[in-house]
Design a protein around this motif. Structure first.
Motif, PDB file in Angstrom:
ATOM      1  N   GLY A 119       0.807  -1.507  -0.237  1.00 19.92           N
ATOM      2  CA  GLY A 119       0.079   0.182  -0.454  1.00 19.92           C
ATOM      3  C   GLY A 119       0.974   1.047  -0.058  1.00 19.92           C
ATOM      4  O   GLY A 119       2.318   1.372   0.176  1.00 19.92           O
ATOM      5  N   TRP A 120       0.206   2.343   0.601  1.00 23.37           N
ATOM      6  CA  TRP A 120       1.144   3.302   0.009  1.00 23.37           C
ATOM      7  C   TRP A 120       0.453   4.574   1.532  1.00 23.37           C
ATOM      8  O   TRP A 120      -0.910   4.463   1.823  1.00 23.37           O
ATOM      9  N   TYR A 121       1.325   4.854   1.804  1.00 21.68           N
ATOM     10  CA  TYR A 121       1.286   6.332   2.794  1.00 21.68           C
ATOM     11  C   TYR A 121       1.450   7.204   2.548  1.00 21.68           C
ATOM     12  O   TYR A 121       2.428   7.360   1.733  1.00 21.68           O
ATOM     13  N   ALA A 137      -3.944   4.045   0.840  1.00 16.75           N
ATOM     14  CA  ALA A 137      -4.913   3.077  -0.594  1.00 16.75           C
ATOM     15  C   ALA A 137      -3.737   1.813  -0.053  1.00 16.75           C
ATOM     16  O   ALA A 137      -2.537   2.210   0.359  1.00 16.75           O
ATOM     17  N   ILE A 138      -4.983   0.410   0.742  1.00 15.52           N
ATOM     18  CA  ILE A 138      -3.863  -0.455   0.948  1.00 15.52           C
ATOM     19  C   ILE A 138      -4.459  -0.828  -0.185  1.00 15.52           C
ATOM     20  O   ILE A 138      -6.083  -1.107  -0.673  1.00 15.52           O
ATOM     21  N   ILE A 139      -3.332  -2.418  -0.666  1.00 17.70           N
ATOM     22  CA  ILE A 139      -4.487  -3.869  -1.134  1.00 17.70           C
ATOM     23  C   ILE A 139      -4.478  -5.140  -0.549  1.00 17.70           C
ATOM     24  O   ILE A 139      -2.776  -5.471  -0.434  1.00 17.70           O
ATOM     25  N   SER A 140      -5.039  -6.100  -0.550  1.00 20.51           N
ATOM     26  CA  SER A 140      -4.538  -7.241  -0.480  1.00 20.51           C
ATOM     27  C   SER A 140      -3.777  -8.225  -1.500  1.00 20.51           C
ATOM     28  O   SER A 140      -4.515  -8.271  -2.436  1.00 20.51           O
ATOM     29  N   TYR A 145       4.826  10.113  -0.201  1.00 17.35           N
ATOM     30  CA  TYR A 145       3.797   9.436  -0.493  1.00 17.35           C
ATOM     31  C   TYR A 145       4.824   7.541  -0.135  1.00 17.35           C
ATOM     32  O   TYR A 145       6.509   7.920  -0.842  1.00 17.35           O
ATOM     33  N   TYR A 146       4.726   7.302   0.426  1.00 17.11           N
ATOM     34  CA  TYR A 146       5.165   5.738   1.297  1.00 17.11           C
ATOM     35  C   TYR A 146       5.141   4.457   1.163  1.00 17.11           C
ATOM     36  O   TYR A 146       4.002   4.709   0.569  1.00 17.11           O
ATOM     37  N   CYS A 147       5.746   3.879   0.181  1.00 11.61           N
ATOM     38  CA  CYS A 147       4.943   2.018   0.066  1.00 11.61           C
ATOM     39  C   CYS A 147       5.230   1.921   1.242  1.00 11.61           C
ATOM     40  O   CYS A 147       6.703   1.729   1.618  1.00 11.61           O
ATOM     41  N   ASN A 148       4.894   0.628   0.854  1.00 12.18           N
ATOM     42  CA  ASN A 148       4.939  -0.206   2.243  1.00 12.18           C
ATOM     43  C   ASN A 148       3.928  -1.904   1.769  1.00 12.18           C
ATOM     44  O   ASN A 148       3.546  -1.609   1.735  1.00 12.18           O
ATOM     45  N   ALA A 149       5.102  -2.593   2.796  1.00 12.55           N
ATOM     46  CA  ALA A 149       4.574  -3.802   2.354  1.00 12.55           C
ATOM     47  C   ALA A 149       4.523  -4.997   3.266  1.00 12.55           C
ATOM     48  O   ALA A 149       5.641  -4.886   4.030  1.00 12.55           O
ATOM     49  N   VAL A 150       3.582  -5.739   3.711  1.00 12.87           N
ATOM     50  CA  VAL A 150       4.081  -6.273   5.038  1.00 12.87           C
ATOM     51  C   VAL A 150       4.162  -8.191   4.423  1.00 12.87           C
ATOM     52  O   VAL A 150       3.167  -8.615   3.401  1.00 12.87           O
ATOM     53  N   LEU A 151       4.931  -8.347   4.389  1.00 22.40           N
ATOM     54  CA  LEU A 151       5.769  -9.806   4.100  1.00 22.40           C
ATOM     55  C   LEU A 151       5.998 -10.653   5.041  1.00 22.40           C
ATOM     56  O   LEU A 151       6.325 -10.077   6.332  1.00 22.40           O
TER      57      LEU A 151
END
Length: 122
Positions: free
Chosen positions: A35-37, A49-52, A93-99
């Motif tokens: 997503g983006w913060y 916004a975030i997306i699974s 704008y920061y990209c985020n990834a949960v992994l």
């Protein structure tokens, strides 16, 4: 090592459009949410916004109807199409990834990109 590399920021006039991209690279087992913060000057970082991995999306009320988030799971890449930009969208704008780094990991870990500046101004 995991890296998130962002691109696509810049200067745009009010009403204009920009598309941000963020690619996750390195060694990991799976990417869950991407997503983006964003963080405006003097304000706290907030979700845009975030997306699974399955395509479920969530948007901040302030961007609904104007921003569209999408991802390419094969490329571990997330995109943010921003239309009808307003001055108040100006932010880093920061990209985020949960992994998960490894299949045996019982938990996910947050990773962040370095940030890309979006400036909406005439």
């Amino acid at each position: 090592q995991v890296q998130l590399v962002e691109s696509g920021g810049g200067l745009v006039q009010p009403g204009g459009s920009l598309r941000l991209s963020c690619a996750a690279s390195g060694s990991f087992f799976s990417v869950n949410v991407m997503g983006w913060y964003r963080q405006a000057p003097g304000k706290e970082r907030e979700l845009a916004a975030i997306i699974s991995s399955g395509g479920t999306t969530r948007y901040a009320d302030s961007v609904k109807g104007r921003f569209t988030i999408s991802r390419d799971n094969a490329k571990n890449t997330v995109y943010l199409q921003m239309n009808s930009l307003k001055r108040e969208d100006t932010a880093v704008y920061y990209c985020n990834a949960v992994l998960k780094r490894y299949v045996s990991d019982p938990y996910n870990v947050d990773y962040w990109g370095q940030g890309t500046q979006v400036t909406v101004s005439s």
